[in-house]
Design a protein around this motif. Structure first.
Motif, PDB file in Angstrom:
ATOM      1  N   VAL A  44      13.229   2.141  -0.499  1.00  0.00           N
ATOM      2  CA  VAL A  44      12.002   1.738  -1.193  1.00  0.00           C
ATOM      3  C   VAL A  44      11.549   0.395  -0.635  1.00  0.00           C
ATOM      4  N   VAL A  45      10.265   0.314  -0.283  1.00  0.00           N
ATOM      5  CA  VAL A  45       9.674  -0.956   0.149  1.00  0.00           C
ATOM      6  C   VAL A  45       8.415  -1.194  -0.674  1.00  0.00           C
ATOM      7  N   THR A  46       8.073  -2.452  -0.884  1.00  0.00           N
ATOM      8  CA  THR A  46       6.929  -2.773  -1.728  1.00  0.00           C
ATOM      9  C   THR A  46       5.612  -2.362  -1.081  1.00  0.00           C
ATOM     10  N   ARG A  47       5.465  -2.665   0.223  1.00  0.00           N
ATOM     11  CA  ARG A  47       4.241  -2.318   0.940  1.00  0.00           C
ATOM     12  C   ARG A  47       4.615  -1.790   2.322  1.00  0.00           C
ATOM     13  N   LEU A  48       3.718  -1.031   2.904  1.00  0.00           N
ATOM     14  CA  LEU A  48       3.976  -0.422   4.201  1.00  0.00           C
ATOM     15  C   LEU A  48       4.241  -1.464   5.279  1.00  0.00           C
ATOM     16  N   ASP A  49       3.522  -2.589   5.239  1.00  0.00           N
ATOM     17  CA  ASP A  49       3.718  -3.595   6.284  1.00  0.00           C
ATOM     18  C   ASP A  49       5.083  -4.276   6.185  1.00  0.00           C
ATOM     19  N   ARG A  50       5.796  -4.101   5.084  1.00  0.00           N
ATOM     20  CA  ARG A  50       7.165  -4.602   4.974  1.00  0.00           C
ATOM     21  C   ARG A  50       8.125  -3.724   5.782  1.00  0.00           C
ATOM     22  N   LEU A  51       7.709  -2.480   6.009  1.00  0.00           N
ATOM     23  CA  LEU A  51       8.526  -1.551   6.788  1.00  0.00           C
ATOM     24  C   LEU A  51       8.233  -1.715   8.274  1.00  0.00           C
ATOM     25  N   GLY A  52       6.964  -1.852   8.614  1.00  0.00           N
ATOM     26  CA  GLY A  52       6.570  -2.033  10.002  1.00  0.00           C
ATOM     27  C   GLY A  52       5.069  -2.129  10.115  1.00  0.00           C
ATOM     28  N   ARG A  53       4.597  -2.698  11.215  1.00  0.00           N
ATOM     29  CA  ARG A  53       3.156  -2.849  11.391  1.00  0.00           C
ATOM     30  C   ARG A  53       2.620  -1.983  12.515  1.00  0.00           C
ATOM     31  N   ASP A  54       3.496  -1.262  13.150  1.00  0.00           N
ATOM     32  CA  ASP A  54       3.105  -0.372  14.225  1.00  0.00           C
ATOM     33  C   ASP A  54       3.352   1.061  13.757  1.00  0.00           C
ATOM     34  N   THR A  55       2.368   1.917  13.917  1.00  0.00           N
ATOM     35  CA  THR A  55       2.476   3.290  13.432  1.00  0.00           C
ATOM     36  C   THR A  55       3.727   3.970  13.969  1.00  0.00           C
ATOM     37  N   ARG A  56       3.978   3.815  15.247  1.00  0.00           N
ATOM     38  CA  ARG A  56       5.136   4.456  15.862  1.00  0.00           C
ATOM     39  C   ARG A  56       6.435   3.966  15.229  1.00  0.00           C
ATOM     40  N   ASP A  57       6.540   2.645  15.004  1.00  0.00           N
ATOM     41  CA  ASP A  57       7.753   2.099  14.372  1.00  0.00           C
ATOM     42  C   ASP A  57       7.951   2.674  12.973  1.00  0.00           C
ATOM     43  N   VAL A  58       6.872   2.704  12.196  1.00  0.00           N
ATOM     44  CA  VAL A  58       6.971   3.224  10.826  1.00  0.00           C
ATOM     45  C   VAL A  58       7.444   4.672  10.856  1.00  0.00           C
ATOM     46  N   LEU A  59       6.810   5.471  11.705  1.00  0.00           N
ATOM     47  CA  LEU A  59       7.183   6.888  11.778  1.00  0.00           C
ATOM     48  C   LEU A  59       8.612   7.069  12.282  1.00  0.00           C
ATOM     49  N   ASN A  60       9.038   6.230  13.223  1.00  0.00           N
ATOM     50  CA  ASN A  60      10.423   6.297  13.706  1.00  0.00           C
ATOM     51  C   ASN A  60      11.420   5.948  12.603  1.00  0.00           C
ATOM     52  N   ILE A  61      11.081   4.928  11.806  1.00  0.00           N
ATOM     53  CA  ILE A  61      11.963   4.534  10.698  1.00  0.00           C
ATOM     54  C   ILE A  61      12.051   5.665   9.680  1.00  0.00           C
ATOM     55  N   VAL A  62      10.906   6.252   9.347  1.00  0.00           N
ATOM     56  CA  VAL A  62      10.888   7.374   8.404  1.00  0.00           C
ATOM     57  C   VAL A  62      11.719   8.525   8.958  1.00  0.00           C
ATOM     58  N   HIS A  63      11.558   8.808  10.251  1.00  0.00           N
ATOM     59  CA  HIS A  63      12.312   9.893  10.883  1.00  0.00           C
ATOM     60  C   HIS A  63      13.819   9.629  10.809  1.00  0.00           C
ATOM     61  N   GLU A  64      14.229   8.401  11.113  1.00  0.00           N
ATOM     62  CA  GLU A  64      15.654   8.049  11.056  1.00  0.00           C
ATOM     63  C   GLU A  64      16.210   8.231   9.644  1.00  0.00           C
ATOM     64  N   VAL A  92      -1.457   7.992   8.243  1.00  0.00           N
ATOM     65  CA  VAL A  92      -2.802   7.417   8.180  1.00  0.00           C
ATOM     66  C   VAL A  92      -2.723   5.932   7.819  1.00  0.00           C
ATOM     67  N   LEU A  93      -1.923   5.586   6.809  1.00  0.00           N
ATOM     68  CA  LEU A  93      -1.784   4.180   6.416  1.00  0.00           C
ATOM     69  C   LEU A  93      -1.212   3.345   7.558  1.00  0.00           C
ATOM     70  N   GLY A  94      -0.259   3.909   8.288  1.00  0.00           N
ATOM     71  CA  GLY A  94       0.317   3.208   9.434  1.00  0.00           C
ATOM     72  C   GLY A  94      -0.722   2.926  10.499  1.00  0.00           C
ATOM     73  N   MET A  95      -1.577   3.907  10.754  1.00  0.00           N
ATOM     74  CA  MET A  95      -2.639   3.720  11.747  1.00  0.00           C
ATOM     75  C   MET A  95      -3.634   2.669  11.290  1.00  0.00           C
ATOM     76  N   VAL A  96      -3.974   2.685  10.012  1.00  0.00           N
ATOM     77  CA  VAL A  96      -4.913   1.695   9.475  1.00  0.00           C
ATOM     78  C   VAL A  96      -4.303   0.291   9.570  1.00  0.00           C
ATOM     79  N   ALA A  97      -3.040   0.150   9.226  1.00  0.00           N
ATOM     80  CA  ALA A  97      -2.375  -1.159   9.299  1.00  0.00           C
ATOM     81  C   ALA A  97      -2.342  -1.669  10.736  1.00  0.00           C
TER      82      ALA A  97
END
Length: 176
Positions: A44-64, A92-97
């Motif tokens: 659980v993270v408070t906001r998406l940018d706490r997880l990552g600011r690059d769409t690829r990074d966010v998706l990779n973290i989710v995948h892992e 979509v949120l990752g791309m917007v960020a």
């Protein structure tokens, strides 16, 4: 505030780090969390940018996380990977960020260029007193000793000394 929010949401283990989410470099806490995730766990993270600011990074973290059988939940806005729609919304949120981050950097570059054109841009303030570093060096101190005295890394001292731009020594003329 983020930690308090996570506790309020019922998180049992809360880990934090003071590293930019712009890349995964140096994010040891994140790596540790992902390594310890087990089947059915939820990151659980408070906001998406706490997880990552690059769409690829966010998706990779989710995948892992999913590879370990775990889910990812973002609290603001509330999105979870428990359902298929969550993946779409996270993408979509990752791309917007990522796009927002690029816009910010572009505006920053434009502002700096305009300030330079007006002659008012001075750049960042020096964090290290180069004259003091050279003074201590001329007194015979080594890089490790200088670094301890000026409270910086030894590598910074090496960089200052490597520039070779020793400030001019001011000599006072007097009656001897």
């Amino acid at each position: 505030m983020q930690q308090q929010r996570l506790h309020t949401e019922g998180c049992v283990i809360v880990r934090s780090e003071k590293v930019s989410g712009a890349s995964r470099d140096g994010r040891t806490e994140l790596a540790t969390i992902i390594e310890f995730l087990r089947e059915g766990d939820e990151l659980v993270v408070t906001r998406l940018d706490r997880l990552g600011r690059d769409t690829r990074d966010v998706l990779n973290i989710v995948h892992e996380c999913e590879q370990r059988g775990a889910f990812v939940t973002i609290l603001d806005p509330h999105v979870s990977t428990r359902g298929e729609m969550g993946h779409v919304i996270l993408t979509v949120l990752g791309m917007v960020a990522q796009m927002e981050r690029r816009f910010i950097k572009e505006r920053q570059r434009e502002g700096i260029a305009q300030a330079r054109a007006r002659g008012v841009y001075t750049g960042g303030k020096p964090r290290l007193d180069y004259a003091l570093v050279w003074k201590l060096r001329n007194e015979g101190l080594g890089p490790s000793e200088i670094a301890k005295m000026v409270k910086c890394s030894r590598m910074q001292i090496y960089r200052v000394l490597a520039k070779g731009a020793q400030p001019p020594v001011q000599l006072a003329a007097g009656n001897s």
